[in-house]
Design a protein around this motif. Structure first.
Motif, short mmCIF file in Angstrom:
data_model
loop_
_atom_site.label_atom_id
_atom_site.label_comp_id
_atom_site.label_asym_id
_atom_site.label_seq_id
_atom_site.Cartn_x
_atom_site.Cartn_y
_atom_site.Cartn_z
N ASN A 153 0.83 -1.21 0.00
CA ASN A 153 0.00 0.00 0.00
C ASN A 153 0.86 1.25 0.00
O ASN A 153 0.65 2.18 -0.78
CB ASN A 153 -0.91 0.06 1.24
CG ASN A 153 -1.95 -1.02 1.34
OD1 ASN A 153 -2.36 -1.38 2.45
ND2 ASN A 153 -2.42 -1.56 0.24
N LYS B 87 -1.65 -0.90 -6.10
CA LYS B 87 -3.00 -1.35 -5.79
C LYS B 87 -2.89 -2.80 -5.34
O LYS B 87 -2.04 -3.56 -5.83
CB LYS B 87 -3.90 -1.28 -7.02
CG LYS B 87 -4.08 0.11 -7.58
CD LYS B 87 -5.06 0.88 -6.76
CE LYS B 87 -5.34 2.22 -7.43
NZ LYS B 87 -6.15 3.08 -6.60
N ASP C 181 -7.79 -3.09 -2.23
CA ASP C 181 -8.60 -2.22 -3.08
C ASP C 181 -9.88 -2.89 -3.58
O ASP C 181 -10.88 -2.21 -3.80
CB ASP C 181 -7.77 -1.72 -4.27
CG ASP C 181 -6.66 -0.80 -3.80
OD1 ASP C 181 -6.95 0.38 -3.56
OD2 ASP C 181 -5.51 -1.26 -3.64
N ASP C 182 -9.83 -4.21 -3.76
CA ASP C 182 -11.02 -4.92 -4.21
C ASP C 182 -10.77 -6.42 -4.05
O ASP C 182 -9.61 -6.85 -4.02
CB ASP C 182 -11.32 -4.60 -5.69
CG ASP C 182 -12.79 -4.75 -6.07
OD1 ASP C 182 -13.56 -5.38 -5.31
OD2 ASP C 182 -13.17 -4.24 -7.14
N HIS D 207 -10.42 -1.21 -12.69
CA HIS D 207 -9.57 -0.29 -11.95
C HIS D 207 -8.43 0.31 -12.77
O HIS D 207 -7.52 0.91 -12.20
CB HIS D 207 -8.98 -1.00 -10.72
CG HIS D 207 -10.01 -1.41 -9.72
ND1 HIS D 207 -10.52 -0.55 -8.78
CD2 HIS D 207 -10.64 -2.60 -9.52
CE1 HIS D 207 -11.40 -1.20 -8.03
NE2 HIS D 207 -11.49 -2.44 -8.47
#
Length: 179
Positions: free
Chosen positions: A44, A49, A88-89, A118
């Motif tokens: 991070n 990402k 992030d996902d 993204h």
């Protein structure tokens, strides 16, 4: 376009097939592997990402409901959040093994979908897994592949765990950013 690290979940982020837990079918089964929080936080902080891509055939096979899987992932995010690490996902394939879908690893569907959603440059991104299906999916998506753990697979790089891998990824990312 951004650069990303795609992480398999079971065996990379959390325990699976250990004395403590066989499969993660409920939130209380989720036990993070040593160094995972630090590794994700390091990714991070470097500007990468971070995504989780996980086969969850237990949903399709009826061992777990999809709502429970969401609770497991909420628990994961809560545990990471305690050290300010973020994902992030999360993408998952809930299909049964051998169902022939495009999302279940070794197919690259989850990576491709997240990359489109993204704006990720897959050629500059990394796929970290602990099994050959993860490595094959990463290669099919065009990522640099990293194997962690003791399994055998034809990955670009190999490390004992996610923490070691994260250090190399950040170094490689920063070196390629300067080119």
């Amino acid at each position: 376009m951004d650069t990303a690290v795609f992480l398999d979940r079971d065996g990379v982020i959390n325990e699976v097939l250990t004395k403590r837990v066989k499969f993660v079918n409920k939130p209380s089964d989720l036990h993070l592997l040593p160094g995972v929080e630090e590794a994700i936080l390091h990714l991070n902080q470097s500007g990468l990402k971070v995504f989780v891509v996980t086969n969850q055939g237990g949903v399709g096979l009826g061992y777990m409901k999809e709502a429970t899987l969401h609770k497991v992932h909420d628990t994961l995010l809560e545990k990471l959040g305690k050290v300010e690490a973020t994902v992030d996902d999360i993408a998952y394939c809930h299909h049964k093994p051998h169902e022939g879908c495009a999302c279940r690893k070794p197919e690259p569907g989850m990576l491709l979908k997240l990359a489109e959603k993204h704006a990720i440059d897959l050629s500059k991104s990394y796929m970290v897994g602990d099994r050959d299906v993860d490595i094959i999916a990463g290669k099919r998506a065009g990522c640099t592949t990293i194997l962690v753990g003791t399994e055998k697979a034809e990955a670009d790089k190999r490390f004992k765990d996610l923490l070691e891998a994260s250090k190399w990824i950040v170094e490689d990312f920063q070196a390629s950013d300067k080119k």
